[in-house]
Design a protein around this motif. Structure first.
Motif, PDB file in Angstrom:
ATOM      1  N   UNK A  41       0.865  -1.068   0.076  1.00 52.40           N
ATOM      2  CA  UNK A  41      -0.008   0.208   0.020  1.00 52.40           C
ATOM      3  C   UNK A  41       1.018   1.403  -0.096  1.00 52.40           C
ATOM      4  N   UNK A  42       2.066   1.215  -0.283  1.00 53.63           N
ATOM      5  CA  UNK A  42       3.275   2.216  -0.103  1.00 53.63           C
ATOM      6  C   UNK A  42       2.563   3.324  -1.251  1.00 53.63           C
ATOM      7  N   UNK A  43       2.704   4.478  -0.802  1.00 50.84           N
ATOM      8  CA  UNK A  43       2.510   5.629  -1.792  1.00 50.84           C
ATOM      9  C   UNK A  43       0.730   5.923  -1.766  1.00 50.84           C
ATOM     10  N   UNK A  44      -0.287   5.028  -1.411  1.00 48.37           N
ATOM     11  CA  UNK A  44      -1.548   5.281  -1.358  1.00 48.37           C
ATOM     12  C   UNK A  44      -1.916   6.157  -0.179  1.00 48.37           C
ATOM     13  N   UNK A  45      -3.140   6.997  -0.129  1.00 47.73           N
ATOM     14  CA  UNK A  45      -3.393   8.091   0.651  1.00 47.73           C
ATOM     15  C   UNK A  45      -3.677   7.335   2.154  1.00 47.73           C
ATOM     16  N   UNK A  46      -4.443   6.397   1.817  1.00 46.52           N
ATOM     17  CA  UNK A  46      -4.827   5.453   3.239  1.00 46.52           C
ATOM     18  C   UNK A  46      -4.105   4.499   3.644  1.00 46.52           C
ATOM     19  N   UNK A  47      -3.118   4.219   3.067  1.00 45.42           N
ATOM     20  CA  UNK A  47      -2.023   2.968   3.394  1.00 45.42           C
ATOM     21  C   UNK A  47      -2.544   1.842   3.590  1.00 45.42           C
ATOM     22  N   UNK A  48      -2.201   1.278   4.695  1.00 50.50           N
ATOM     23  CA  UNK A  48      -2.723  -0.364   5.346  1.00 50.50           C
ATOM     24  C   UNK A  48      -4.278  -0.308   5.706  1.00 50.50           C
ATOM     25  N   UNK A  49      -4.548   1.081   5.575  1.00 47.55           N
ATOM     26  CA  UNK A  49      -6.166   1.113   5.965  1.00 47.55           C
ATOM     27  C   UNK A  49      -7.046   0.581   4.874  1.00 47.55           C
ATOM     28  N   UNK A  50      -6.330   0.336   3.594  1.00 43.42           N
ATOM     29  CA  UNK A  50      -7.033  -0.170   2.676  1.00 43.42           C
ATOM     30  C   UNK A  50      -7.339  -1.845   2.888  1.00 43.42           C
ATOM     31  N   UNK A  51      -6.349  -2.275   3.660  1.00 42.90           N
ATOM     32  CA  UNK A  51      -6.709  -3.811   3.915  1.00 42.90           C
ATOM     33  C   UNK A  51      -8.138  -4.035   4.765  1.00 42.90           C
ATOM     34  N   UNK A  52      -8.537  -2.780   5.359  1.00 40.96           N
ATOM     35  CA  UNK A  52      -9.868  -2.887   5.974  1.00 40.96           C
ATOM     36  C   UNK A  52     -10.853  -2.335   5.124  1.00 40.96           C
ATOM     37  N   UNK A  53     -10.620  -1.437   4.154  1.00 39.60           N
ATOM     38  CA  UNK A  53     -11.594  -0.846   3.121  1.00 39.60           C
ATOM     39  C   UNK A  53     -12.189  -1.997   2.072  1.00 39.60           C
ATOM     40  N   UNK A  54     -10.914  -2.617   1.673  1.00 42.18           N
ATOM     41  CA  UNK A  54     -11.272  -3.601   0.552  1.00 42.18           C
ATOM     42  C   UNK A  54     -12.239  -4.778   0.929  1.00 42.18           C
ATOM     43  N   UNK A  55     -12.193  -5.358   1.977  1.00 35.41           N
ATOM     44  CA  UNK A  55     -13.171  -6.590   2.398  1.00 35.41           C
ATOM     45  C   UNK A  55     -14.479  -5.978   2.706  1.00 35.41           C
ATOM     46  N   UNK A  56     -14.591  -4.736   3.349  1.00 29.81           N
ATOM     47  CA  UNK A  56     -15.755  -4.198   3.664  1.00 29.81           C
ATOM     48  C   UNK A  56     -16.575  -3.874   2.351  1.00 29.81           C
ATOM     49  N   UNK A  57     -15.857  -3.255   1.468  1.00 30.92           N
ATOM     50  CA  UNK A  57     -16.317  -3.213   0.031  1.00 30.92           C
ATOM     51  C   UNK A  57     -16.949  -4.354  -0.631  1.00 30.92           C
ATOM     52  N   UNK A  58     -16.268  -5.365  -0.604  1.00 31.50           N
ATOM     53  CA  UNK A  58     -16.470  -6.428  -1.089  1.00 31.50           C
ATOM     54  C   UNK A  58     -17.709  -7.065  -0.430  1.00 31.50           C
ATOM     55  N   UNK A  59     -17.789  -6.967   0.739  1.00 32.21           N
ATOM     56  CA  UNK A  59     -18.888  -7.448   1.618  1.00 32.21           C
ATOM     57  C   UNK A  59     -20.083  -6.870   1.158  1.00 32.21           C
TER      58      UNK A  59
END
Length: 280
Positions: A41-59
């Motif tokens: 997640x290097x360089x992204x605005x939310x960083x490691x938080x994407x690891x939480x956003x992705x499964x929530x979005x998929x759910x």
């Protein structure tokens, strides 16, 4: 790590030696897993938080597509609730995601770390374990979201959820064995990565992720049960969604087979790694 390495020396295939090496290199494994997760997640605005956003979005997407668009219902579920269906589906995707992430990355593990093969002393056999550690991190985040969602929907959590490590452990062992085999094979056959990606896509649809195994005609159930993730998916749903105890006999048999595959994959990796430097 600055010492010169002899890539042609014979390597041990002993599982006890493997366990000792894991213990010796545990700090290295931790640091490289951490670097792998953060680097993704290097360089992204939310960083490691994407690891939480992705499964929530998929759910949310699963709930909308299968429950609202297709109006699908899960055979044997306690209710026709859209949220229950999405939680059942999400459980299957978590199990499959753990397996597929480890397997899909395996063929490129060695060829993407050429310096570790030729220039420095590095325990190459740790690469699949590091990859598995990264996959476990993402699966843990998804599991956490699943458990929180279940509590919000139902107001409780089945006590059988304590069996999560017991159910997932055999799959982790099997995945490591396959990863060692594919990591070695990927050095000598560069088409392995594309082939594995295709096979895991097929596996997703021939495993009971989007449907229960019991809903299939009897003549097909045996074939679908042969999928390496089918039994674990069914057991994960049993303990996480339906509040049932695991099939202990089935888990014991699966674990024995998984240990055999792990040893064979590890032995293959150790025997063939002498040729890595010549090819790379």
């Amino acid at each position: 790590m600055g010492q010169l390495n002899n890539p042609h020396r014979t390597q041990s295939t002993s599982l006890s030696r493997l366990v000792r090496n894991i213990a010796i290199n545990r700090q290295l494994i931790y640091q490289m897993v951490k670097r792998d997760v953060i680097g993704r997640y290097k360089g992204s605005v939310f960083g490691v938080a994407w690891s939480f956003f992705n499964p929530i979005f998929m759910l949310v997407i699963y709930t909308f597509v299968f429950s609202i668009v297709f109006k699908a219902k899960w055979a044997g579920a306690a209710s026709d609730s859209k949220t229950e269906f999405s939680l059942i589906l999400f459980t299957g995707m978590i199990v499959f995601g753990l397996f597929s992430e480890a397997i899909n990355r395996a063929p490129s593990l060695v060829i993407s770390n050429v310096n570790y093969v030729k220039k420095v002393v590095f325990p190459l056999e740790m690469l699949p374990i590091i990859s598995m550690g990264s996959a476990l991190f993402h699966s843990f985040v998804s599991l956490l979201i699943l458990l929180v969602a279940f509590i919000l929907v139902n107001g409780y959590l089945p006590w059988t959820a304590i069996y999560i490590p017991v159910v997932f452990a055999p799959l982790i062992i099997l995945s490591l064995g396959i990863s060692w085999f594919l990591a070695s094979l990927g050095v000598f056959m560069r088409d392995v990565g594309q082939t594995v990606g295709l096979l895991t896509t097929v596996l997703m649809f021939v495993s009971p992720i989007f449907y229960p195994l019991s809903s299939l005609p009897q003549e097909f159930q045996g074939w679908v049960a042969l999928s390496p993730v089918s039994f674990i998916i069914e057991q994960a749903r049993a303990i996480l969604i339906f509040g049932l105890s695991p099939d202990w006999q089935g888990l014991a048999l699966y674990a024995i087979v998984a240990l055999l595959f792990m040893w064979l994959g590890f032995a293959w990796f150790q025997k063939t790694r002498k040729g890595f430097a010549d090819v790379l």
